[in-house]
Design a protein around this motif. Structure first.
Motif, PDB file in Angstrom:
ATOM      1  N   MET A   1       0.840  -1.174   0.000  1.00  0.00           N
ATOM      2  CA  MET A   1       0.000   0.000   0.000  1.00  0.00           C
ATOM      3  C   MET A   1       0.887   1.238   0.000  1.00  0.00           C
ATOM      4  N   SER A   2       0.585   2.182  -0.876  1.00  0.00           N
ATOM      5  CA  SER A   2       1.396   3.394  -0.939  1.00  0.00           C
ATOM      6  C   SER A   2       0.818   4.470  -0.019  1.00  0.00           C
ATOM      7  N   ALA A   3       1.647   5.421   0.326  1.00  0.00           N
ATOM      8  CA  ALA A   3       1.238   6.532   1.182  1.00  0.00           C
ATOM      9  C   ALA A   3       0.388   7.513   0.377  1.00  0.00           C
ATOM     10  N   PRO A   4      -0.501   8.248   1.055  1.00  0.00           N
ATOM     11  CA  PRO A   4      -1.278   9.251   0.327  1.00  0.00           C
ATOM     12  C   PRO A   4      -0.357  10.342  -0.210  1.00  0.00           C
ATOM     13  N   PRO A   5      -0.786  11.018  -1.266  1.00  0.00           N
ATOM     14  CA  PRO A   5       0.059  12.084  -1.833  1.00  0.00           C
ATOM     15  C   PRO A   5       0.338  13.171  -0.795  1.00  0.00           C
ATOM     16  N   GLU A   6       1.485  13.765  -0.923  1.00  0.00           N
ATOM     17  CA  GLU A   6       1.858  14.858  -0.028  1.00  0.00           C
ATOM     18  C   GLU A   6       0.905  16.030  -0.225  1.00  0.00           C
ATOM     19  N   LEU A   7       0.755  16.811   0.807  1.00  0.00           N
ATOM     20  CA  LEU A   7      -0.052  18.019   0.700  1.00  0.00           C
ATOM     21  C   LEU A   7       0.748  19.101   0.001  1.00  0.00           C
ATOM     22  N   PRO A   8       0.099  19.893  -0.847  1.00  0.00           N
ATOM     23  CA  PRO A   8       0.797  21.038  -1.431  1.00  0.00           C
ATOM     24  C   PRO A   8       1.266  21.975  -0.310  1.00  0.00           C
ATOM     25  N   GLU A   9       2.378  22.629  -0.533  1.00  0.00           N
ATOM     26  CA  GLU A   9       2.984  23.494   0.485  1.00  0.00           C
ATOM     27  C   GLU A   9       2.015  24.580   0.945  1.00  0.00           C
ATOM     28  N   ILE A  10       1.257  25.170   0.037  1.00  0.00           N
ATOM     29  CA  ILE A  10       0.312  26.234   0.392  1.00  0.00           C
ATOM     30  C   ILE A  10      -0.789  25.693   1.314  1.00  0.00           C
ATOM     31  N   VAL A  11      -1.193  24.454   1.123  1.00  0.00           N
ATOM     32  CA  VAL A  11      -2.217  23.828   1.971  1.00  0.00           C
ATOM     33  C   VAL A  11      -1.639  23.553   3.361  1.00  0.00           C
ATOM     34  N   THR A  12      -0.408  23.096   3.418  1.00  0.00           N
ATOM     35  CA  THR A  12       0.255  22.871   4.707  1.00  0.00           C
ATOM     36  C   THR A  12       0.327  24.170   5.496  1.00  0.00           C
ATOM     37  N   ARG A  13       0.661  25.272   4.813  1.00  0.00           N
ATOM     38  CA  ARG A  13       0.698  26.584   5.491  1.00  0.00           C
ATOM     39  C   ARG A  13      -0.676  26.950   6.032  1.00  0.00           C
ATOM     40  N   ALA A  14      -1.717  26.702   5.255  1.00  0.00           N
ATOM     41  CA  ALA A  14      -3.074  27.030   5.699  1.00  0.00           C
ATOM     42  C   ALA A  14      -3.474  26.183   6.914  1.00  0.00           C
ATOM     43  N   PHE A  15      -3.120  24.901   6.911  1.00  0.00           N
ATOM     44  CA  PHE A  15      -3.399  24.058   8.075  1.00  0.00           C
ATOM     45  C   PHE A  15      -2.659  24.580   9.313  1.00  0.00           C
ATOM     46  N   ASP A  16      -1.418  25.015   9.140  1.00  0.00           N
ATOM     47  CA  ASP A  16      -0.652  25.556  10.258  1.00  0.00           C
ATOM     48  C   ASP A  16      -1.342  26.791  10.853  1.00  0.00           C
ATOM     49  N   VAL A  17      -1.827  27.672   9.986  1.00  0.00           N
ATOM     50  CA  VAL A  17      -2.546  28.867  10.446  1.00  0.00           C
ATOM     51  C   VAL A  17      -3.811  28.460  11.195  1.00  0.00           C
ATOM     52  N   SER A  18      -4.540  27.486  10.654  1.00  0.00           N
ATOM     53  CA  SER A  18      -5.767  27.016  11.305  1.00  0.00           C
ATOM     54  C   SER A  18      -5.480  26.474  12.704  1.00  0.00           C
ATOM     55  N   ARG A  19      -4.432  25.662  12.817  1.00  0.00           N
ATOM     56  CA  ARG A  19      -4.083  25.092  14.121  1.00  0.00           C
ATOM     57  C   ARG A  19      -3.696  26.188  15.114  1.00  0.00           C
ATOM     58  N   LYS A  20      -2.879  27.133  14.664  1.00  0.00           N
ATOM     59  CA  LYS A  20      -2.437  28.217  15.559  1.00  0.00           C
ATOM     60  C   LYS A  20      -3.612  29.057  16.038  1.00  0.00           C
ATOM     61  N   ARG A  21      -4.612  29.201  15.207  1.00  0.00           N
ATOM     62  CA  ARG A  21      -5.802  29.981  15.564  1.00  0.00           C
ATOM     63  C   ARG A  21      -6.835  29.156  16.327  1.00  0.00           C
ATOM     64  N   GLY A  22      -6.589  27.845  16.449  1.00  0.00           N
ATOM     65  CA  GLY A  22      -7.550  26.984  17.111  1.00  0.00           C
ATOM     66  C   GLY A  22      -8.808  26.758  16.294  1.00  0.00           C
ATOM     67  N   TYR A  23      -8.694  26.951  15.006  1.00  0.00           N
ATOM     68  CA  TYR A  23      -9.838  26.837  14.095  1.00  0.00           C
ATOM     69  C   TYR A  23      -9.896  25.416  13.569  1.00  0.00           C
ATOM     70  N   ALA A  24     -10.955  24.699  13.917  1.00  0.00           N
ATOM     71  CA  ALA A  24     -11.043  23.284  13.568  1.00  0.00           C
ATOM     72  C   ALA A  24     -11.974  23.002  12.401  1.00  0.00           C
ATOM     73  N   SER A  25     -12.630  24.007  11.886  1.00  0.00           N
ATOM     74  CA  SER A  25     -13.571  23.797  10.788  1.00  0.00           C
ATOM     75  C   SER A  25     -12.902  24.223   9.485  1.00  0.00           C
ATOM     76  N   PHE A  26     -12.550  23.242   8.675  1.00  0.00           N
ATOM     77  CA  PHE A  26     -11.895  23.573   7.412  1.00  0.00           C
ATOM     78  C   PHE A  26     -12.155  22.482   6.392  1.00  0.00           C
ATOM     79  N   CYS A  27     -11.821  22.785   5.175  1.00  0.00           N
ATOM     80  CA  CYS A  27     -12.013  21.890   4.039  1.00  0.00           C
ATOM     81  C   CYS A  27     -11.207  20.606   4.235  1.00  0.00           C
TER      82      CYS A  27
END
Length: 188
Positions: A1-27
């Motif tokens: 079984m292969s690993a899921p594709p990596e997240l695009p860098e811009i998406v990783t940045r957006a997830f980081d911002v969401s986590r820092k803000r404590g925002y759990a509702s996202f795409c």
């Protein structure tokens, strides 16, 4: 079984911002990959109604063509500011701190992404003039349903039923995960 594709860098940045803000509702990533794929097919202006911390916008950005731009509206000024930081210096993305209705003057859009949590704001009547002929609307946050009429939490899902039967759009429900589906509607 292969690993899921990596997240695009811009998406990783957006997830980081969401986590820092404590925002759990996202795409979700499954919806995001679909957004990136659809964005790659569109020219002109794409829009998102309800930016949050920018995860959906980041997914759109990861697939967008050079001849397209994205405008995203977020009512919460603090969230809009956080999302704006992700796209600072990016001429293809603009995040505005405003109610989604302020984007009416910016359309019609070739692709419109919105959250289906607020039925009054995401019904076809509220959206139809925001999308160009042949334009695509993506509504997320549905739970898959195989019955007709569609039912959610023991009641007819009026929003889903409306989109699936509206003659102004050709609409399909697509499962993106075992517990999640989206509606994809093309304006006739």
């Amino acid at each position: 079984m292969s690993a899921p594709p990596e997240l695009p860098e811009i998406v990783t940045r957006a997830f980081d911002v969401s986590r820092k803000r404590g925002y759990a509702s996202f795409c979700r990533n499954e919806t995001g990959r679909l957004l990136a794929t659809l964005a790659a097919t569109r020219a002109g202006t794409l829009a998102e109604l309800g930016t949050g911390c920018g995860v959906g916008t980041a997914w759109l950005r990861s697939g967008i063509r050079e001849d397209a731009t994205i405008v995203s509206a977020e009512l919460d000024a603090k969230l809009a500011e956080a999302a704006s930081e992700i796209f600072k210096g990016d001429d293809q993305v603009e995040v505005v701190a405003a109610d989604w209705s302020t984007l009416r003057d910016r359309g019609p859009f070739s692709l419109l992404f919105l959250d289906a949590r607020e039925p009054k704001d995401s019904g076809a009547d509220a959206i139809v003039d925001l999308v160009e002929p042949g334009g695509v609307v993506v509504l997320d946050d549905f739970t898959p349903c195989s019955s007709w009429p569609p039912v959610y939490e023991g009641r007819v899902d009026i929003l889903r039923e409306q989109w699936l039967t509206d003659d102004r759009f050709t609409t399909v429900e697509v499962m993106v995960a075992e517990d999640a589906s989206v509606l994809i509607a093309t304006k006739r």
